[in-house]
Design a protein around this motif. Structure first.
Motif, PDB file in Angstrom:
ATOM      1  N   ILE A 154      12.833  65.820 -45.600  1.00 37.22           N
ATOM      2  CA  ILE A 154      11.885  65.647 -46.716  1.00 37.22           C
ATOM      3  C   ILE A 154      10.959  64.471 -46.415  1.00 37.22           C
ATOM      4  O   ILE A 154       9.745  64.541 -46.630  1.00 37.22           O
ATOM      5  CB  ILE A 154      12.629  65.398 -48.046  1.00 37.22           C
ATOM      6  N   ALA A 155      11.565  63.372 -45.897  1.00 45.28           N
ATOM      7  CA  ALA A 155      10.743  62.208 -45.554  1.00 45.28           C
ATOM      8  C   ALA A 155       9.654  62.630 -44.572  1.00 45.28           C
ATOM      9  O   ALA A 155       8.474  62.330 -44.752  1.00 45.28           O
ATOM     10  CB  ALA A 155      11.616  61.118 -44.945  1.00 45.28           C
ATOM     11  N   GLN A 156      10.056  63.395 -43.550  1.00 49.77           N
ATOM     12  CA  GLN A 156       9.091  63.814 -42.529  1.00 49.77           C
ATOM     13  C   GLN A 156       8.015  64.731 -43.120  1.00 49.77           C
ATOM     14  O   GLN A 156       6.841  64.615 -42.793  1.00 49.77           O
ATOM     15  CB  GLN A 156       9.840  64.532 -41.392  1.00 49.77           C
ATOM     16  N   LEU A 157       8.443  65.614 -44.014  1.00 53.54           N
ATOM     17  CA  LEU A 157       7.473  66.527 -44.636  1.00 53.54           C
ATOM     18  C   LEU A 157       6.405  65.741 -45.416  1.00 53.54           C
ATOM     19  O   LEU A 157       5.207  65.978 -45.273  1.00 53.54           O
ATOM     20  CB  LEU A 157       8.191  67.500 -45.587  1.00 53.54           C
ATOM     21  N   VAL A 158       6.871  64.779 -46.224  1.00 56.19           N
ATOM     22  CA  VAL A 158       5.925  63.995 -47.031  1.00 56.19           C
ATOM     23  C   VAL A 158       4.977  63.223 -46.106  1.00 56.19           C
ATOM     24  O   VAL A 158       3.757  63.186 -46.314  1.00 56.19           O
ATOM     25  CB  VAL A 158       6.692  63.033 -47.977  1.00 56.19           C
ATOM     26  N   VAL A 159       5.553  62.646 -45.039  1.00 57.20           N
ATOM     27  CA  VAL A 159       4.724  61.909 -44.079  1.00 57.20           C
ATOM     28  C   VAL A 159       3.681  62.849 -43.469  1.00 57.20           C
ATOM     29  O   VAL A 159       2.492  62.537 -43.420  1.00 57.20           O
ATOM     30  CB  VAL A 159       5.616  61.295 -42.960  1.00 57.20           C
ATOM     31  N   ASP A 160       4.123  64.018 -43.014  1.00 56.28           N
ATOM     32  CA  ASP A 160       3.196  64.953 -42.355  1.00 56.28           C
ATOM     33  C   ASP A 160       2.074  65.390 -43.288  1.00 56.28           C
ATOM     34  O   ASP A 160       0.918  65.441 -42.901  1.00 56.28           O
ATOM     35  CB  ASP A 160       3.957  66.183 -41.836  1.00 56.28           C
ATOM     36  N   VAL A 161       2.442  65.708 -44.532  1.00 51.12           N
ATOM     37  CA  VAL A 161       1.422  66.173 -45.489  1.00 51.12           C
ATOM     38  C   VAL A 161       0.404  65.057 -45.751  1.00 51.12           C
ATOM     39  O   VAL A 161      -0.806  65.263 -45.704  1.00 51.12           O
ATOM     40  CB  VAL A 161       2.079  66.606 -46.820  1.00 51.12           C
TER      41      VAL A 161
END
Ligand SMILES: Nc1ncnc2c1ncn2[C@@H]1O[C@H](COP(=O)(O)OP(=O)(O)O)[C@@H](O)[C@H]1O
Ligand SMILES: [Mg+2]
Length: 424
Positions: A291-298
């Motif tokens: 989830i952390a990575q997803l938020v960062v990527d977005v």
């Protein structure tokens, strides 16, 4: 659950105040039933939360892929991944209804109107199936504070079950719907059909999630579990009054007086245009790596400078020696959880205490709900859409921008200074 006494003819409804008290064995079996449902609720809630993180990531990355200009055939495949993940997340949401973790709205509602709206939604199917509906809606039914959408869902589920029971048994039949005032403090809604009724052997299990006697594709076994969760959430009771003449479900609700109010603090759902905002520095504090990575990527795709930490104490340390414009923080974390992280920002006088968005998997476990409501802080409920994430972040950043009189905020200024010193 109340059932007909063995061998009894179709029982009269016995839900008036003068109803005889339950006999000891009936009382005990009701207690067991309540305990069983509570245990099931806890298990279901655990499963739903565990599924929320991977589902959020699958949906999020599928959406990122979709926005990357794929070939037509890849587009079709990525869309399928997204749609199926969405389907799974709807199942999770329905399970959370049963586990009573959907935050109900509280609006002044008229149960009769809810019934009429639900019937309007089924009018086409009812007509095509040749099922008749007989309605007897009490004209002076008192209004009550309740969640109109949830109650409509409960009515729909019961009506659809009645329709299916009729179609699967005799081809067609009659559905009778009745509302009535039981006392100054209670109202009731009955939905009955003249189908086969519920066999005695399965009656104790019908409210369990995934219990179904219908063939795959028709039954999921979630309908009545959702009704059960919704009614409990409203401090009411749903019972099956079985009889040879068909099934009769009775929902008994308290009359709650109150102002026409909606309590749903940081509502983030809903579609609104996303206005792009200037680049900012954002810190993500989330112990779930995907989830952390997803938020960062977005957010990086949106042009922001984003750092992420998987540990909230590390997050506090990092915040103390670098400037950020916004923090996005998970609520449930080991060691220091979201509320404790927030307290610590407040205590240290950090301006980030006003610049925080929470992410939560159990929106609406009572403790979480209370924290979000009291603090009034914005939040995103997992699984969220990439669009929703962008919307909440942009709204918050615009509010921050406006509050700063249109000036670049601390984090952006620092970033500018850093860029300049790198250039120098
Ligand atoms: N009106 C009804 N008449 C007869 N049986 C019913 C009725 N409503 C529910 N049931 C029984 O309860 C079961 C569970 O219902 P539900 O939770 O809505 O799941 P589903 O409809 O997907 O099977 C049904 O499969 C059926 O056996
Ligand atoms: Mg059903």
């Amino acid at each position: 659950m109340r059932r007909a006494a063995p061998g009894a003819a179709e029982p009269e409804l016995r839900f008036t105040a003068e109803a005889p008290p339950p006999q000891p064995d009936e009382f005990q079996s009701k207690l067991l039933q309540t305990e069983k449902m509570a245990a099931l609720g806890r298990m279901v809630s655990g499963i739903a939360h565990e599924l929320n993180n991977p589902l959020t990531a699958i949906m999020g990355y599928a959406q990122l892929l979709l926005s990357h200009g794929l070939r037509q055939d890849q587009l079709v495949e990525a869309r399928r991944v997204f749609q199926e993940a969405e389907r799974a997340s709807r199942i999770v949401k329905n399970l959370l209804y049963f586990a009573r973790e959907k935050n109900p709205e509280r609006t002044c509602v008229n149960l009769n109107e809810i019934v009429e709206r639900a019937l309007a939604l089924r009018s086409y199917e009812l007509r095509v199936q040749n099922n008749a509906v007989e309605c007897d809606l009490a004209p002076n039914l008192p209004q009550t504070l309740a969640d109109p959408h949830q109650l409509q869902q409960a009515v729909l589920n019961l009506v659809m079950n009645a329709e299916q029971a009729l179609v699967l048994s005799r081809g067609k039949g009659t559905i009778s719907i009745r509302t009535r005032t039981k006392s100054e403090k209670r109202i009731a809604l009955e939905i009955a059909d003249d189908g086969p009724g519920v066999p005695k052997e399965i009656a104790p299990r019908i409210f369990e999630p995934f219990f179904t006697t219908k063939p795959p594709g028709i039954g999921t076994g979630l309908g009545l579990s959702i009704v059960y969760g919704i009614v409990q959430q409203h401090d009411g009771e749903v019972t099956l009054e079985n009889s040879a003449g068909g099934a009769r479900f009775v929902i008994d609700l308290p009359v709650v007086a109150g102002q026409d109010a909606v309590e749903n603090g940081g509502k983030t759902r809903g579609v609104a245009a996303i206005v792009r905002v200037p680049s900012r520095r954002i810190m993500v504090v989330e112990d779930e790596p995907t989830i952390a990575q997803l938020v960062v990527d977005v957010l990086r795709e949106e042009g922001h400078h984003v750092d992420a930490v998987l540990d909230s104490q590390e997050g506090l340390a990092q915040i103390s020696h670098a400037s950020y414009d916004l923090v996005i923080c998970d609520l449930r974390m080991p060691r220091l959880d979201g509320p404790a992280f927030y307290d610590s920002l407040v205590r240290s006088g950090s301006p980030l205490a006003d610049r925080i968005i929470f992410i939560t998997g159990d929106t609406l476990a009572p403790r979480t709900a209370q924290f979000l409501q009291v603090s009034g802080l914005p939040f995103l409920a997992k699984p969220f859409l990439v669009q929703e994430l962008m919307l909440v972040v942009n709204q918050k950043l615009r509010a921050i921008h406006d509050a700063d009189g249109g000036e670049a905020t601390d984090g952006a200024k620092t970033e500018k200074a850093r860029t300049m010193s790198r250039k120098a």
